[in-house]
Write an enzyme that holds these catalytic residues in place. Structure first.
Site, PDB file in Angstrom:
ATOM      1  N   GLY A 131       0.825  -1.211   0.000  1.00 21.04           N
ATOM      2  CA  GLY A 131       0.000   0.000   0.000  1.00 21.04           C
ATOM      3  C   GLY A 131       0.849   1.247   0.000  1.00 21.04           C
ATOM      4  O   GLY A 131       2.061   1.182  -0.222  1.00 21.04           O
ATOM      5  N   ASN A 132       0.224   2.387   0.226  1.00 19.81           N
ATOM      6  CA  ASN A 132       0.982   3.635   0.341  1.00 19.81           C
ATOM      7  C   ASN A 132       0.323   4.544   1.372  1.00 19.81           C
ATOM      8  O   ASN A 132      -0.731   4.228   1.905  1.00 19.81           O
ATOM      9  CB  ASN A 132       1.123   4.310  -1.033  1.00 19.81           C
ATOM     10  CG  ASN A 132      -0.220   4.659  -1.628  1.00 19.81           C
ATOM     11  OD1 ASN A 132      -0.959   5.465  -1.075  1.00 19.81           O
ATOM     12  ND2 ASN A 132      -0.558   4.024  -2.753  1.00 19.81           N
ATOM     13  N   ARG A 133       0.962   5.689   1.629  1.00 13.08           N
ATOM     14  CA  ARG A 133       0.527   6.527   2.751  1.00 13.08           C
ATOM     15  C   ARG A 133      -0.554   7.537   2.399  1.00 13.08           C
ATOM     16  O   ARG A 133      -0.851   8.419   3.203  1.00 13.08           O
ATOM     17  CB  ARG A 133       1.728   7.300   3.306  1.00 13.08           C
ATOM     18  CG  ARG A 133       2.740   6.444   3.993  1.00 13.08           C
ATOM     19  CD  ARG A 133       3.760   7.345   4.671  1.00 13.08           C
ATOM     20  NE  ARG A 133       4.992   6.645   4.944  1.00 13.08           N
ATOM     21  CZ  ARG A 133       5.169   5.877   6.019  1.00 13.08           C
ATOM     22  NH1 ARG A 133       4.204   5.729   6.890  1.00 13.08           N
ATOM     23  NH2 ARG A 133       6.315   5.268   6.198  1.00 13.08           N
TER      24      ARG A 133
END
Ligand code: CTP
Length: 403
Positions: A204-206
């Protein structure tokens, strides 16, 4: 618009400060009239500082200006939040025993009330009758939200979220049908995609999704019909837009391409993963007895923005496409040069450039962007909340659409 924000004396009065910010940040001129009881929860200094106007709750201040007559006449919209049982009762009875109720009797424009009180008070026959009376006179009384109340109790009676009150208030003025994007369809991608590794893990990412939500609010405020293609986000989308939930970049691509023929403006604010695991394991990846490190092979995801630009050439209707870019600059070039190259690669109409220092953008409430157009022009920097940035982006798209 000139807006009067009446604040009743309930614990939810503090939430009216967020509502006030939503109004002022979208360019409205707001005068706050708290009731006497409201000032026990939030002081007049707060309302004066946030609205930029002096605040009074008495008809005996500035008598020469006859404030209740002036404010009631001039207001394009009066919003009361929280509307306590007491304020609803006084307004229904037509009392004018303070500046707020006097102003309500002088109202020329729409009046929107957002109740907040304990469930028993909301359901009491007296309150029901008062709400009915107000509604029969054309006042919009929003249904309160359900959930945790002041104490340990919960049920209907919570003040609706400021964004929901904001949307109801704008809708009541008819602005929803008259903004720069009235009748237009805006698709906004938001949040961060998740690329599955196995049934329990993902890459995932932030991305918090906050900028995308602010873009949706800004487009709604301009009267657009908004569809959000929403990957994982920390915040909820504003009420009033359609939401298509997606998980991965491939799902996001399918959703966006499917919506293109009925889209006038596409804003790609989602953080789309550039890579995904080559293989999604059907069962959980286990540690092996030999202690070997697992190897994960990644493959490239499609560039959704680029694909949308290519698909546009076969569409009958004009479509404005905007992308976002977070750039740091490096030894080879500064952020603007990198962004210009990206804009050319993607082929969209404009790119919203965030110049990133470590931790400056993801999840933060404030922002600074420069808008780069395909024709070489540059606008900004635009500084402020994500909503301020969103308004600038949506205004820009609306201008390109009519060109
Ligand atoms: N984007 C997209 N599809 C991808 C990756 C990004 O549509 N697979 C969109 C984003 O939503 C954003 C824009 O492209 O609007 C720029 O994203 P960015 O990650 O900066 O672009 P990349 O092409 O991935 O560039 P970089 O090589 O700098 O990562």
């Amino acid at each position: 618009m000139r807006i009067v924000l009446g604040v009743g004396g309930g614990i939810a009065a503090y939430k009216a400060a967020s509502l006030l910010r939503l109004f002022t940040e979208s360019g409205h001129d707001v005068t706050v009239i708290p009731t006497d009881a409201a000032t026990r929860f939030v002081g007049t200094a707060t309302w004066e500082a946030l609205s930029g106007h002096p605040v009074s709750n008495s008809v005996w201040d500035d008598v020469d200006k006859v404030n209740h007559v002036r404010l009631g006449h001039e207001a394009d919209l009066i919003v009361v939040a929280p509307a306590t049982a007491d304020v609803l009762a006084r307004a229904a009875a037509g009392l004018a025993n303070d500046l707020l109720t006097g102003t309500l009797l002088m109202a020329h424009g729409p009046v929107v009330m957002a109740p907040a009180m304990h469930t028993e008070m909301w359901q009491h026959a007296a309150t029901r009758a008062n709400v009915e009376t107000l509604r029969s006179r054309g006042v919009t009384v929003i249904e309160p939200a359900s959930g945790r109340l002041t104490g340990s109790d919960s049920g209907p009676g919570r003040l609706p979220e400021p964004a929901d009150i904001f949307a109801a208030a704008i809708a009541a003025t008819g602005a929803a049908g008259s903004g720069a994007l009235a009748g237009k369809r805006v698709t906004i991608t938001a949040g961060g995609t998740r690329e599955a590794l196995d049934p329990v893990r993902f890459l995932g990412n932030r991305s918090s999704g906050k900028q995308g939500m602010a873009l949706a609010e800004a487009a709604l405020a301009q009267g657009a019909h908004v569809t959000m293609v929403l990957a994982h986000a920390e915040v909820a989308p504003p009420s009033g837009c359609d939401v298509v939930r997606v998980e991965s970049a491939l799902e996001l691509r399918d959703a966006v391409l499917g919506l293109l023929p009925t889209t006038d403006v596409l804003v790609m604010a989602a953080a789309v993963a550039d890579f995904r695991p080559a293989e999604v394991m059907a069962t959980k990846i286990k540690k092996t007895d030999d202690g070997a490190d697992p190897v994960i092979t990644l493959v490239r995801n499609p560039d959704v923005l680029r694909e949308a630009v290519i698909a546009r050439s076969s569409l009958a209707e004009p479509l404005v496409i905007a992308g976002f870019a977070a750039e740091t600059g490096d030894a080879a070039a500064d952020p603007i040069t990198h962004a210009r190259a990206k804009l050319a690669r993607k082929g969209c109409d404009f790119l919203v450039l965030n110049v990133v220092g470590s931790g400056l953008v993801f999840g933060q409430d404030a922002n600074e962007v420069t808008i780069l157009d395909a024709d070489g022009t540059e606008s900004g920097p635009v500084r402020g909340s994500k909503r301020t940035v969103a308004d600038a982006v949506i205004d820009h798209a609306a201008r390109l659409l009519v060109r």
